[in-house]
Design an enzyme around this catalytic site. Structure first.
Site, PDB file in Angstrom:
ATOM      1  N   TRP A   1      34.528  49.768  47.179  1.00 12.76           N
ATOM      2  CA  TRP A   1      35.392  49.928  46.000  1.00 12.76           C
ATOM      3  C   TRP A   1      35.399  51.382  45.530  1.00 12.76           C
ATOM      4  O   TRP A   1      36.442  51.912  45.130  1.00 12.76           O
ATOM      5  CB  TRP A   1      34.963  48.979  44.877  1.00 12.76           C
TER       6      TRP A   1
ATOM      7  N   ASP B   1      34.091  51.973  36.967  1.00 10.99           N
ATOM      8  CA  ASP B   1      34.584  50.666  37.375  1.00 10.99           C
ATOM      9  C   ASP B   1      33.455  49.682  37.055  1.00 10.99           C
ATOM     10  O   ASP B   1      32.396  49.730  37.672  1.00 10.99           O
ATOM     11  CB  ASP B   1      34.893  50.700  38.880  1.00 10.99           C
TER      12      ASP B   1
ATOM     13  N   LYS C   1      35.534  38.219  37.035  1.00 10.37           N
ATOM     14  CA  LYS C   1      34.122  37.893  37.298  1.00 10.37           C
ATOM     15  C   LYS C   1      33.440  37.434  36.016  1.00 10.37           C
ATOM     16  O   LYS C   1      33.143  36.258  35.861  1.00 10.37           O
ATOM     17  CB  LYS C   1      33.424  39.064  37.943  1.00 10.37           C
TER      18      LYS C   1
HETATM   19  C1  LIG Z   1      33.467  46.617  41.818  1.00  7.48           C
HETATM   20  C2  LIG Z   1      34.867  46.187  42.147  1.00  7.48           C
HETATM   21  N1  LIG Z   1      35.883  47.043  41.945  1.00  7.48           N
HETATM   22  C3  LIG Z   1      37.145  46.700  42.232  1.00  7.48           C
HETATM   23  C4  LIG Z   1      37.464  45.467  42.752  1.00  7.48           C
HETATM   24  C5  LIG Z   1      38.888  45.158  43.066  1.00  7.48           C
HETATM   25  O1  LIG Z   1      39.406  44.413  42.033  1.00  7.48           O
HETATM   26  P1  LIG Z   1      40.879  43.807  42.041  1.00  7.48           P
HETATM   27  O2  LIG Z   1      40.899  42.751  43.079  1.00  7.48           O
HETATM   28  O3  LIG Z   1      41.018  43.285  40.632  1.00  7.48           O
HETATM   29  O4  LIG Z   1      41.836  44.898  42.342  1.00  7.48           O
HETATM   30  C6  LIG Z   1      36.446  44.535  42.959  1.00  7.48           C
HETATM   31  C7  LIG Z   1      36.773  43.199  43.505  1.00  7.48           C
HETATM   32  O5  LIG Z   1      35.953  42.415  43.863  1.00  7.48           O
HETATM   33  C8  LIG Z   1      35.113  44.915  42.655  1.00  7.48           C
HETATM   34  O6  LIG Z   1      34.110  44.056  42.863  1.00  7.48           O
END
Ligand SMILES: Cc1ncc(COP(=O)(O)O)c(C=O)c1O
Length: 355
Positions: free
Chosen positions: A99, A166, A190
């Protein structure tokens, strides 16, 4: 059979949030209409957004001068909105996994991106500690909880530039000092709501500093001015998020969520460390309280599929590790009861006795 939901996201939500959302889907506030068929501008819905924003501010102790937004597009869209809104010349990123890398990739289209450190060489099993952040960086971006690898920054860092985080998978699981950040964001699926809404906490006076044109929908100012109603927001997930925030408050707030998270994580890591058949994959000091990752010990490697089956037969759901790392991952978000963690521990102990 009782199911124990260890899904990594979308994931477990408090039972009453699901029940109260279901009631509102059938009849919203006694209006005779479903939550799914009312206008986001209906007079009964504005109080929902207002309450969600107020609870966000109260529970996270957000100082004056910050806005809370509920948007679409997921955390993934924020990867691009962040540099659009904040990156003028240079940004620093800590590479702690997939991520973080995706966030960094988007930023590269907007200016110079400095990867200050990375744990890629060890499949992201730890969070790098020794690095220098360029003093002229517009911001330093971190991923506080690395959902896939089970590592977590459990304290706010002290750094020389404004931070952006994030917090998709650990928001509301610990107290944070929001004043250290100019932006905190995440997909809500989550610890907060069903999929479909993204939360963004943004420092108002950090905006307006980039010289580029920002498309209307990608400009945080648009959504601040529109009170998250510039366009049609995800009505149902926002309603559930508001219910979850009420639930967190009723349980004792973020401090209580943190106490429970520590308790549950300590229980499961203690079993992983004790049980000869399993090993934890994350460096001990960086172990996540939200996503607990482990594999079979080398001498029991061939029993991975057997344990998966054994656990599934006993009601464990979603414990398979992310496809990129394998093994197991037990996600223990706020709504996960201690009893479910104990059920997984019992399962690990029973399996050990059989071998
Ligand atoms: C730490 C983190 N950032 C970003 C994301 C991506 O999120 P989204 O699917 O809402 O774009 C996730 C998805 O699991 C994540 O765990």
């Amino acid at each position: 059979m009782k199911k124990h939901n260890f899904n990594a996201g979308p994931s477990i939500l408090p039972r009453e949030v699901i029940e109260d959302t279901a009631k509102a889907v059938l009849d919203f506030n006694g209006s005779g209409l479903s939550l799914m068929e009312i206008s986001h501008r209906a007079k009964d819905f504005q109080p929902v957004v207002d309450e969600a924003v107020a609870l966000f501010k109260e529970l996270l102790n957000i100082p004056e001068g910050y806005s809370v937004l509920f948007l679409g597009g997921g955390a993934s869209l924020e990867f691009c909105m962040i540099p659009f809104n904040f990156l003028e010349k240079k940004a620093a990123y800590l590479n702690t996994g997939v991520w973080a890398k995706k966030a960094m990739k988007e930023a590269k289209g907007f200016g110079e991106v400095v990867e200050v450190a990375s744990s890629a060489e060890s499949t992201y099993t730890y969070i790098p500690k020794d690095y220098t952040i360029p003093a002229d960086a517009d911001y330093f971006h971190i991923t506080t909880n690395n959902t896939i690898y089970g590592t977590e920054l459990k304290e706010d860092l002290n750094v020389n530039v404004p931070m952006i985080a994030d917090m998709s998978s650990d928001i509301f699981s610990r107290s944070i000092d929001v004043s250290k950040y100019i932006c905190i964001y995440g997909g809500a699926q989550k610890n907060l709501a069903p999929a479909g809404v993204t939360f963004v906490i943004v420092k108002n006076d950090a905006l307006g500093k980039v010289s580029r044109y920002i498309p209307t929908m990608l400009n945080y100012q648009t959504h601040i001015d529109g009170g998250s109603m510039f366009n049609t927001p995800p009505v149902l997930p926002i309603y559930s998020a508001m219910l979850t925030l009420r639930w967190i408050k009723a349980q004792g707030g973020v401090k209580e969520m943190e106490r429970r998270a520590i308790e549950k994580a300590d229980m499961l890591y203690a079993e992983i460390d004790r049980n000869k058949m399993f090993v934890g994959t994350a460096a001990k000091e960086d172990r996540s309280r939200m996503n607990i990752c482990f594999v079979m010990s080398p001498e029991y490697k061939e029993l991975e599929a057997d344990f998966q089956k054994f656990a599934t037969e006993r009601g464990m759901v979603g414990i398979k590790g992310h496809r990129s790392v394998g093994g197991f991952r037990a996600s223990c978000y706020n709504a996960m009861p201690k009893e479910s963690v104990q059920a997984l521990i019992d399962c690990m102990q029973e399996f050990e006795k059989l071998h």
